[in-house]
Write a protein that holds these residues in place. Structure first.
Motif, PDB file in Angstrom:
ATOM      1  N   PRO A  26      -2.031   3.701 -10.242  1.00  0.00           N
ATOM      2  CA  PRO A  26      -3.333   3.500  -9.589  1.00  0.00           C
ATOM      3  C   PRO A  26      -3.642   2.037  -9.318  1.00  0.00           C
ATOM      4  CG  PRO A  26      -3.544   4.944 -11.480  1.00  0.00           C
ATOM      5  CD  PRO A  26      -2.161   4.379 -11.524  1.00  0.00           C
ATOM      6  N   GLN A  27      -4.383   1.844  -8.251  1.00  0.00           N
ATOM      7  CA  GLN A  27      -4.890   0.517  -7.933  1.00  0.00           C
ATOM      8  C   GLN A  27      -6.211   0.660  -7.198  1.00  0.00           C
ATOM      9  OE1 GLN A  27      -2.062  -1.585  -5.503  1.00  0.00           O
ATOM     10  NE2 GLN A  27      -1.579   0.201  -4.300  1.00  0.00           N
ATOM     11  N   PHE A  36     -10.437   3.962  -8.506  1.00  0.00           N
ATOM     12  CA  PHE A  36      -9.064   3.658  -8.100  1.00  0.00           C
ATOM     13  C   PHE A  36      -8.445   4.932  -7.532  1.00  0.00           C
ATOM     14  CE2 PHE A  36      -9.231   4.374 -12.700  1.00  0.00           C
ATOM     15  CZ  PHE A  36      -8.410   5.485 -12.845  1.00  0.00           C
ATOM     16  N   ASP A  37      -7.459   4.761  -6.661  1.00  0.00           N
ATOM     17  CA  ASP A  37      -6.874   5.885  -5.946  1.00  0.00           C
ATOM     18  C   ASP A  37      -5.955   6.728  -6.825  1.00  0.00           C
ATOM     19  OD1 ASP A  37      -8.076   5.264  -3.473  1.00  0.00           O
ATOM     20  OD2 ASP A  37      -6.527   3.769  -3.054  1.00  0.00           O
ATOM     21  N   LEU A  38      -6.061   8.050  -6.639  1.00  0.00           N
ATOM     22  CA  LEU A  38      -5.118   9.009  -7.205  1.00  0.00           C
ATOM     23  C   LEU A  38      -4.368   9.610  -6.021  1.00  0.00           C
ATOM     24  CD1 LEU A  38      -7.449  10.657  -9.869  1.00  0.00           C
ATOM     25  CD2 LEU A  38      -5.579   9.034 -10.274  1.00  0.00           C
ATOM     26  N   THR A  56      -0.446  14.538  -9.633  1.00  0.00           N
ATOM     27  CA  THR A  56      -0.357  13.098  -9.363  1.00  0.00           C
ATOM     28  C   THR A  56       0.905  12.484  -9.966  1.00  0.00           C
ATOM     29  OG1 THR A  56      -1.541  12.409 -11.372  1.00  0.00           O
ATOM     30  CG2 THR A  56      -2.878  12.883  -9.388  1.00  0.00           C
ATOM     31  N   ARG A 143      -3.789   9.718  -0.534  1.00  0.00           N
ATOM     32  CA  ARG A 143      -4.794   9.399  -1.550  1.00  0.00           C
ATOM     33  C   ARG A 143      -5.796  10.555  -1.546  1.00  0.00           C
ATOM     34  NH1 ARG A 143      -7.144   3.981   0.015  1.00  0.00           N
ATOM     35  NH2 ARG A 143      -6.843   4.836   2.090  1.00  0.00           N
ATOM     36  N   GLN A 146     -10.357   9.845  -6.428  1.00  0.00           N
ATOM     37  CA  GLN A 146     -10.463   8.551  -7.089  1.00  0.00           C
ATOM     38  C   GLN A 146     -10.781   8.766  -8.556  1.00  0.00           C
ATOM     39  OE1 GLN A 146     -13.716   6.066  -5.704  1.00  0.00           O
ATOM     40  NE2 GLN A 146     -14.766   7.862  -4.887  1.00  0.00           N
TER      41      GLN A 146
END
Length: 180
Positions: A26-27, A36-38, A56, A143, A146
């Motif tokens: 994640p970031q 943050f994105d999943l 994920t 994505r 989140q």
């Protein structure tokens, strides 16, 4: 008094394990983002009325006293009929398994079937077999949700014979009306 700049930069160490080689660590997309994105690790087609568990490929060690909340991405919710189920979903600090995202397709169930589905960016995508109209494809690398790390206080429950009175009292669903 807490220094506002130090509080703004508060960071929580979170260990992340890749369970799949295509998993994306994640970031945050932009500075100041809460979530943050999943990212999905496989293609998944979701027909109207279906709920699908989208993997994920990640497992987390959330520090005790915190949770990972899985929330929808606003663009997907605004542009499609896909919804993150039971949002926010809670990943407890004691859980070490794969984090998956439950996604519902809330589109009405149609009577006709097509050989194309919509991607989450709105584009049409051809598929090999007929799918119900209103189906969506989540592609590997999309994505899909989140994550937000939130502090979780632990309640100390105390059984009592009565509760203090309030203006609202026992008024529940709809008791405050709908007009401002």
């Amino acid at each position: 008094m807490i220094d506002a700049e130090a509080e703004k930069m508060k960071q929580i160490p979170v260990k992340v394990k890749k369970l799949h080689p295509d998993a994306v660590i994640p970031q945050y997309a932009k500075p100041g983002d809460a979530g943050f994105d999943l990212v999905a690790i496989e293609d998944v087609i979701i027909a109207p009325g279906e709920t699908v568990k989208v993997p994920t490929g990640l497992a987390f060690a959330i520090p005790e006293g915190y949770e990972l909340q899985v929330r929808p991405r606003s663009g997907i919710s605004a542009k499609t009929k896909l919804r993150v189920s039971n949002a926010p979903g809670t990943i407890d600090s004691s859980y070490r398994g794969e984090v998956c995202v439950l996604i519902d397709n809330v589109a009405p169930i149609p009577y006709r079937h097509l050989t194309c589905v919509r991607r989450i960016d709105g584009a049409v995508h051809s598929v090999d077999i007929k799918r119900p109209e209103g189906s969506y494809i989540i592609r590997k690398g999309d994505r899909i949700a989140q994550g937000v790390i939130c502090e979780v206080p632990v309640a100390q429950f105390e059984e009592v014979d009565g509760l203090d009175e309030t203006e609202r009292g026992i008024g529940g669903f709809g008791s405050s009306g709908v007009r401002a």
